[in-house]
Motif scaffolding. Structure first.
Motif, PDB file in Angstrom:
ATOM      1  N   ALA A  13      13.424  54.561  56.204  1.00 49.27           N
ATOM      2  CA  ALA A  13      14.811  54.274  56.542  1.00 49.27           C
ATOM      3  C   ALA A  13      15.191  52.918  55.968  1.00 49.27           C
ATOM      4  O   ALA A  13      14.396  51.988  55.927  1.00 49.27           O
ATOM      5  N   THR A  14      16.423  52.805  55.520  1.00 48.46           N
ATOM      6  CA  THR A  14      16.911  51.555  54.966  1.00 48.46           C
ATOM      7  C   THR A  14      18.063  51.063  55.808  1.00 48.46           C
ATOM      8  O   THR A  14      18.722  51.835  56.478  1.00 48.46           O
ATOM      9  N   PRO A  15      18.329  49.758  55.774  1.00 50.28           N
ATOM     10  CA  PRO A  15      19.495  49.259  56.476  1.00 50.28           C
ATOM     11  C   PRO A  15      20.745  49.798  55.811  1.00 50.28           C
ATOM     12  O   PRO A  15      20.684  50.292  54.681  1.00 50.28           O
ATOM     13  N   GLY A  39      22.063  43.050  58.445  1.00 51.77           N
ATOM     14  CA  GLY A  39      20.746  42.709  58.983  1.00 51.77           C
ATOM     15  C   GLY A  39      20.699  42.855  60.494  1.00 51.77           C
ATOM     16  O   GLY A  39      19.702  43.323  61.054  1.00 51.77           O
ATOM     17  N   ARG A  40      21.783  42.464  61.162  1.00 51.73           N
ATOM     18  CA  ARG A  40      21.853  42.632  62.615  1.00 51.73           C
ATOM     19  C   ARG A  40      21.810  44.107  62.988  1.00 51.73           C
ATOM     20  O   ARG A  40      21.182  44.492  63.983  1.00 51.73           O
ATOM     21  N   ILE A  41      22.501  44.928  62.222  1.00 52.51           N
ATOM     22  CA  ILE A  41      22.490  46.374  62.500  1.00 52.51           C
ATOM     23  C   ILE A  41      21.084  46.923  62.342  1.00 52.51           C
ATOM     24  O   ILE A  41      20.598  47.698  63.177  1.00 52.51           O
ATOM     25  N   LEU A  45      18.878  48.713  65.302  1.00 55.33           N
ATOM     26  CA  LEU A  45      18.304  50.056  65.224  1.00 55.33           C
ATOM     27  C   LEU A  45      16.839  50.048  65.655  1.00 55.33           C
ATOM     28  O   LEU A  45      16.332  51.054  66.168  1.00 55.33           O
ATOM     29  N   ASP A  46      16.167  48.920  65.449  1.00 57.82           N
ATOM     30  CA  ASP A  46      14.783  48.780  65.918  1.00 57.82           C
ATOM     31  C   ASP A  46      14.717  48.464  67.409  1.00 57.82           C
ATOM     32  O   ASP A  46      13.827  48.942  68.116  1.00 57.82           O
ATOM     33  N   ASP A  47      15.699  47.664  67.902  1.00 54.96           N
ATOM     34  CA  ASP A  47      15.605  47.142  69.263  1.00 54.96           C
ATOM     35  C   ASP A  47      16.212  48.042  70.330  1.00 54.96           C
ATOM     36  O   ASP A  47      15.728  48.078  71.466  1.00 54.96           O
ATOM     37  N   GLY A 172      28.596  54.595  63.872  1.00 49.52           N
ATOM     38  CA  GLY A 172      28.606  53.346  63.115  1.00 49.52           C
ATOM     39  C   GLY A 172      29.635  52.354  63.615  1.00 49.52           C
ATOM     40  O   GLY A 172      29.432  51.133  63.512  1.00 49.52           O
ATOM     41  N   GLN A 173      30.740  52.842  64.166  1.00 49.74           N
ATOM     42  CA  GLN A 173      31.737  51.923  64.717  1.00 49.74           C
ATOM     43  C   GLN A 173      31.161  51.135  65.887  1.00 49.74           C
ATOM     44  O   GLN A 173      31.405  49.929  66.020  1.00 49.74           O
ATOM     45  N   ALA A 174      30.414  51.821  66.742  1.00 54.66           N
ATOM     46  CA  ALA A 174      29.799  51.135  67.879  1.00 54.66           C
ATOM     47  C   ALA A 174      28.800  50.082  67.410  1.00 54.66           C
ATOM     48  O   ALA A 174      28.715  48.988  67.984  1.00 54.66           O
ATOM     49  N   LEU A 175      28.034  50.405  66.372  1.00 50.65           N
ATOM     50  CA  LEU A 175      27.064  49.442  65.849  1.00 50.65           C
ATOM     51  C   LEU A 175      27.756  48.250  65.213  1.00 50.65           C
ATOM     52  O   LEU A 175      27.304  47.108  65.350  1.00 50.65           O
ATOM     53  N   LEU A 176      28.868  48.490  64.533  1.00 52.44           N
ATOM     54  CA  LEU A 176      29.602  47.388  63.906  1.00 52.44           C
ATOM     55  C   LEU A 176      30.260  46.496  64.955  1.00 52.44           C
ATOM     56  O   LEU A 176      30.280  45.270  64.806  1.00 52.44           O
TER      57      LEU A 176
END
Length: 299
Positions: A13-15, A39-41, A45-47, A172-176
């Protein structure tokens, strides 16, 4: 969490993409400030799975060929909030068994592994309660899911697969919002329509929220065809039948939620397989089913 690492032999998987959609890697410059957000996203995804370990296990187990409804239902039952949402959905009129589903294993059978997995993703992402900046998130997501499921048969796609992927199209909106809490809400508030928002996202981040959704599914080890389909939803050119279902689901949700917006031709979005009259004929049923689902999911 190890359960969400890529499967052996699967591509890593890539950022979220640091190149503009439709370009080759290395041919476009990442916008200023985007690298930190992306990078935060990637870190999120890991945390995030650690905060809802049972939901994270459900995501992994749903893609395990050794799993069955009984074992997945048993795992699901250790997260009462997620179990309640799956049970409420299984008892909706959409699945035709209102009031008759009381066991997690039966609920898994009724709604399908893919839908259980999508609801688990929303739990891991903390979307049971959405921030103010994402007002209307669930309305649009459920409308997209229901509409995608309704057109699935015309495109040779299983309705549960289209429904579950449509439900995650705006992840993706929630992650942003989580990873860029100052700028992204301003972007949402300032966009005239969905197309304006997508263009603004690419200018600011080099990637759209749909692409971020796709990268999240890849990072959480979804089957490769699902993130690939999401990545095609807003990309020009050919798209798989599953991606077309989500494209049409997104379009119908926007027609219902933003009637002043200029509609995108359904024939263009579907490669001529569904026309505007066919899509608009689904308005009434999609609105009724989505309204019931929203009521049940919010109960």
């Amino acid at each position: 969490m190890n359960a969400l690492r890529p499967r052996p032999g699967a591509p890593a998987a890539t950022p979220p993409s640091c190149t503009a959609p439709g370009t080759s890697a290395g041919t476009s410059v990442v916008p200023v400030g985007a690298v930190e957000v992306l990078g935060r996203i990637s870190a999120a995804l890991d945390d995030l799975p650690a905060h809802r370990p049972v939901a994270a296990r459900v995501i992994a187990q749903a893609d395990d060929h050794r799993s069955d409804a009984r074992s997945l239902g048993q795992t699901l039952s250790f997260d009462p909030a997620l179990t309640a949402r799956v049970l409420r959905l299984a008892n909706s009129a959409y699945f035709g068994l209102s009031g008759r589903v009381s066991a997690p294993a039966f609920a898994v059978t009724v709604v399908g592994f893919s839908t259980v997995r999508s609801l688990a993703v929303t739990a891991v992402a903390g979307l049971e309660e959405v921030p103010e900046a994402l007002a209307g998130f669930w309305e649009r997501s459920v409308l997209t899911a229901v509409a995608a499921g309704e057109v699935a048969g015309r495109l040779g796609v299983k309705a549960p697969d289209a429904f579950s992927l449509g439900l995650l199209a705006r992840l993706g909106q929630a992650l942003l919002v989580r990873c860029d809490p100052q700028r992204y809400p301003a972007l949402l508030a300032g966009a005239e329509d969905r197309e304006d928002l997508l263009a603004a996202e690419v200018r600011l981040y080099g990637s759209s929220h749909t692409r971020v959704s796709a990268e999240a599914l890849a990072a959480w080890s979804f089957p490769d065809d699902l993130p690939a389909a999401l990545a095609q939803v807003d990309a020009p050119g050919w798209a798989s039948p599953l991606a077309v279902c989500v494209r049409l689901g997104v379009e119908l949700s926007e027609r219902l939620q933003a009637p002043a917006r200029t509609p995108r031709p359904a024939g263009h979005l579907s490669g001529g397989r569904v026309d505007d009259a066919e899509l608009d004929a689904l308005r009434g049923r999609v609105q009724r089913v989505a309204a019931e689902m929203l009521h049940l999911l919010a109960a």
